[in-house]
Design a protein around this motif. Sequence first.
Motif, PDB file in Angstrom:
ATOM      1  N   SER A 528      -0.786   6.471   2.141  1.00  0.00           N
ATOM      2  CA  SER A 528      -0.367   7.208   0.939  1.00  0.00           C
ATOM      3  C   SER A 528       1.071   7.692   0.958  1.00  0.00           C
ATOM      4  O   SER A 528       1.567   8.159  -0.063  1.00  0.00           O
ATOM      5  CB  SER A 528      -1.270   8.429   0.742  1.00  0.00           C
ATOM      6  OG  SER A 528      -2.559   7.996   0.445  1.00  0.00           O
ATOM      7  N   GLY A 529       1.739   7.658   2.114  1.00  0.00           N
ATOM      8  CA  GLY A 529       3.112   8.156   2.164  1.00  0.00           C
ATOM      9  C   GLY A 529       3.125   9.630   1.782  1.00  0.00           C
ATOM     10  O   GLY A 529       2.335  10.424   2.287  1.00  0.00           O
ATOM     11  N   ALA A 579      -5.684   4.926  10.040  1.00  0.00           N
ATOM     12  CA  ALA A 579      -6.766   4.375   9.214  1.00  0.00           C
ATOM     13  C   ALA A 579      -7.742   3.542  10.059  1.00  0.00           C
ATOM     14  O   ALA A 579      -8.932   3.511   9.754  1.00  0.00           O
ATOM     15  CB  ALA A 579      -6.167   3.509   8.116  1.00  0.00           C
ATOM     16  N   SER A 701       5.678   5.812  -6.734  1.00  0.00           N
ATOM     17  CA  SER A 701       5.637   6.550  -5.479  1.00  0.00           C
ATOM     18  C   SER A 701       7.051   6.655  -4.927  1.00  0.00           C
ATOM     19  O   SER A 701       7.980   6.032  -5.435  1.00  0.00           O
ATOM     20  CB  SER A 701       4.766   5.800  -4.484  1.00  0.00           C
ATOM     21  OG  SER A 701       5.399   4.581  -4.151  1.00  0.00           O
TER      22      SER A 701
HETATM   23  C1  LIG Z   1       5.871   1.830   3.169  1.00  0.00           C
HETATM   24  S1  LIG Z   1       4.986   3.285   3.216  1.00  0.00           S
HETATM   25  C2  LIG Z   1       4.256   3.318   1.588  1.00  0.00           C
HETATM   26  C3  LIG Z   1       3.828   4.698   1.204  1.00  0.00           C
HETATM   27  C4  LIG Z   1       3.281   4.851  -0.211  1.00  0.00           C
HETATM   28  N1  LIG Z   1       2.113   4.060  -0.448  1.00  0.00           N
HETATM   29  C5  LIG Z   1       4.367   4.542  -1.224  1.00  0.00           C
HETATM   30  O1  LIG Z   1       4.270   3.534  -1.910  1.00  0.00           O
HETATM   31  O2  LIG Z   1       5.305   5.349  -1.320  1.00  0.00           O
HETATM   32  C6  LIG Z   1       3.624   2.883   4.244  1.00  0.00           C
HETATM   33  C7  LIG Z   1       2.881   4.103   4.748  1.00  0.00           C
HETATM   34  O3  LIG Z   1       1.754   3.667   5.509  1.00  0.00           O
HETATM   35  C8  LIG Z   1       1.558   4.577   6.561  1.00  0.00           C
HETATM   36  N2  LIG Z   1       0.751   3.923   7.607  1.00  0.00           N
HETATM   37  C9  LIG Z   1       1.152   2.939   8.450  1.00  0.00           C
HETATM   38  N3  LIG Z   1       0.161   2.616   9.290  1.00  0.00           N
HETATM   39  C10 LIG Z   1      -0.897   3.399   8.990  1.00  0.00           C
HETATM   40  C11 LIG Z   1      -2.194   3.544   9.532  1.00  0.00           C
HETATM   41  N4  LIG Z   1      -2.591   2.828  10.581  1.00  0.00           N
HETATM   42  N5  LIG Z   1      -3.023   4.457   8.988  1.00  0.00           N
HETATM   43  C12 LIG Z   1      -2.618   5.203   7.918  1.00  0.00           C
HETATM   44  N6  LIG Z   1      -1.379   5.105   7.374  1.00  0.00           N
HETATM   45  C13 LIG Z   1      -0.523   4.223   7.904  1.00  0.00           C
HETATM   46  C14 LIG Z   1       2.971   4.908   6.992  1.00  0.00           C
HETATM   47  O4  LIG Z   1       3.035   6.107   7.721  1.00  0.00           O
HETATM   48  C15 LIG Z   1       3.686   5.001   5.662  1.00  0.00           C
HETATM   49  O5  LIG Z   1       3.694   6.304   5.142  1.00  0.00           O
END
Ligand SMILES: C[S@@+](CC[C@H](N)C(=O)[O-])C[C@H]1O[C@@H](n2cnc3c(N)ncnc32)[C@H](O)[C@@H]1O
Length: 733
Positions: A528-529, A579, A701
């Motif tokens: 979710s960022g 996750a 987002s």
């Molecule tokens: C590129 S960002 C996108 C965030 C948001 N969906 C947006 O569009 O602004 C990807 C996000 O996935 C999270 N992330 C990466 N691996 C993850 C995991 N194993 N479990 C949960 N979140 C994860 C990162 O911390 C990051 O905040």
Amino acid sequence: MRAQTNTERQETKNSRKRKDLATEKGKRRKFSEKKAESKPKLRSDKTRDPERTRSMNDQISQHANRKELAEAKKLLQQAVDEDLANTHTYSIAINAYVRCGDAIGASKVMKQMISAGFAPCVVAYTTLINGKCKAGDVLGALDVLRAMLSRKPPVLPNIRTINTLLRGCLLVGASSEADSLFERMQGEWSLEPDLSTYEYIISLRCQGLLLGEATKLFRMLQKKTKKDSEEASSSYLAQAVNSPIVNIALARSAALLKDWAKWKLYGKATRNAIQHMEKEIGERNEGDDEDEDEGAGHRKIEGGKQGWRVRDKSRQHAASIFEKHKCEEIRRELKSIEEFVTSVKALEEDDSNTLSNGPLKAYSDFLLRLITFRDHDNEYTKWIRENQKNGSPEAMKTDEKTETKKVEKTETKKVEKTETKKVEKTETKNVDKTETKNVGDPQKIVVKQITSGLRKSFGLDQVLKQDIIAAKGASDPEEAKEKLIEKFFPKFLGDYTTKIRKMLSPKGFLVFRELFGNTLPVKLEICSGAGEWAIAQAKADQDAANWMALELRIDRVHQIFTRMIFHDVQNLAVLGGDATQILPCLISESSVNQIFVNHPEPPQQTGGEDSEGQHLLTVDFFRDMYRILAHDGTITVVTDNLWYAKLLGRILGKVSEGSKAAFTSIKMQNKNIRQNSCIDGFVIHEGSPGPECGHSIKASSYFDRLWQKGINRHATAHDRYFLYIKKNVKKAG
Ligand SMILES: C[S@@+](CC[C@H](N)C(=O)[O-])C[C@H]1O[C@@H](n2cnc3c(N)ncnc32)[C@H](O)[C@@H]1O
């Protein structure tokens, strides 16, 4: 005596060299056989063929940049076998492992390097620390720090090492570890904190609602800057005082604690800090434009100093876009906090209002919808997975390849475990260990995990103390308040833990009816960022659905959580952690109706097709999603990276349910959405998913907005690709 001829002299030299080499090899063999009882003699970086060593190091470095781990590994092995490796070879290889997200592999190379008689420098240690921090293993990173300090002579950390560690602390919410580092860096290692140091420390203190301690540090900075002369205005202290990140952290925390005096102060300071930063960016850009008139900015110059200047310029340009974006985002957040404060104040002043709901709802009540979970050793997750596989009728077949990978991984971990000298670990780690061993009562384990996460990173203790005072003696003198807190804290904490337990099934799964107080459908956003998208959807879905926002980084989890309070969102829960652990451990089978993944991180940022960087959406993870999805449940994955969308198609092609595919692609009836391609039966749609995919409102987002500014190498400003798939269910009979 006859004088030696030139040939003889050369032969004697060569034979001496061979002898030296043999002795050196013998020494090394002895070293590895005896496991270095005494301190090994350090090897020089000069190899027998420096030119070839340099060339191999360059190649490893290029593979590291492209995240081609297999190639980098092969070259390292070759360099070691041919006796051509030096300190740089190992350091670069460590970097390759770290860039590909393999911290365990990086640790192994570091050990190999030390066994071979090379002394890792601070850069190599900092790279390994970075790898551990990125993997969320701050305790492991602190072990690396201990190891470097215990070398003879000790390898001292530099400011980069400390900031890497502090960033790691921020990602997992380890505020006490960060505070201790902050103290030691100034005392033990005489390091001067810089802007990042202050931003990390103040953010962490505010996140833990330790507003008093955060403001103490901030005031000290203000005092020092005022005392210093004019030239100090560009110092780190002044930068920290004017930092929008520092000021918004203080303002946010003051608003959450309803400390209106501090809110007024820091709210205003944040506005000024944003203006200050925007002005600075503007001035910097004007300067750049003047340079460009001279031609450097537009000319395409490859290599050399000029080339570097151009590259530096493009990096500076990207940094400017990023900083501007940050200012805009902070301004957005400030606005929502202002609205929150106005509505709370209005309710507080309204004598006829007897509600303690809505924005007046106690912070501790909101905290009940913040679920953090981290299984440090992955042992509990493994145990749960095994149980699900054995006990569930939909136990799915794991293909041979992933099974072997898993075994390999476990073995590596075991090797690392036995090899790592167990240095005293902090209490938290011990607690986690006993928890994972005691797998008899999952509910108990999960309750402990959630409570300790809230206490460690989200200020549960501060909040309970506030609640005690509000309930038992708001008008008492300070000393009496302390006594009340001491007396009632265990009971308040016990009651809170009971509330958490009520939200969990005996298997430790979340009971949504208890979590949300209703039985509406559940929608889950993964990755979710900062959470704006999930918040907007939840608000639009009020009384129609419940939402959950899942995010790995604890600093971002904090952002989602505080947004949820400021926007008074009652049908949202925030899940903090990995996750790959949260889905199997906290979410029960067939309980989620829709899953959304917006802009997941692709396996590589700069690598090509063969890049081996790790990523979330693997075959195993699609299986985890399959398990939690209800019948006909759907998944929507959005990305701006076509290559990645196609890779996901191929991955989905491998996810099976018995002899059938586990998922089917859903056709889109929207004429604004084009079919880009079809990979292994999975359609890559081009366009933005809308209501037909379960989006209740069009919302952007943080990353969406950032990438529309063209900051990411992969990001196209407007193209969006998505996969929209449905769970296939075996028909009974
Ligand atoms: C590129 S960002 C996108 C965030 C948001 N969906 C947006 O569009 O602004 C990807 C996000 O996935 C999270 N992330 C990466 N691996 C993850 C995991 N194993 N479990 C949960 N979140 C994860 C990162 O911390 C990051 O905040």
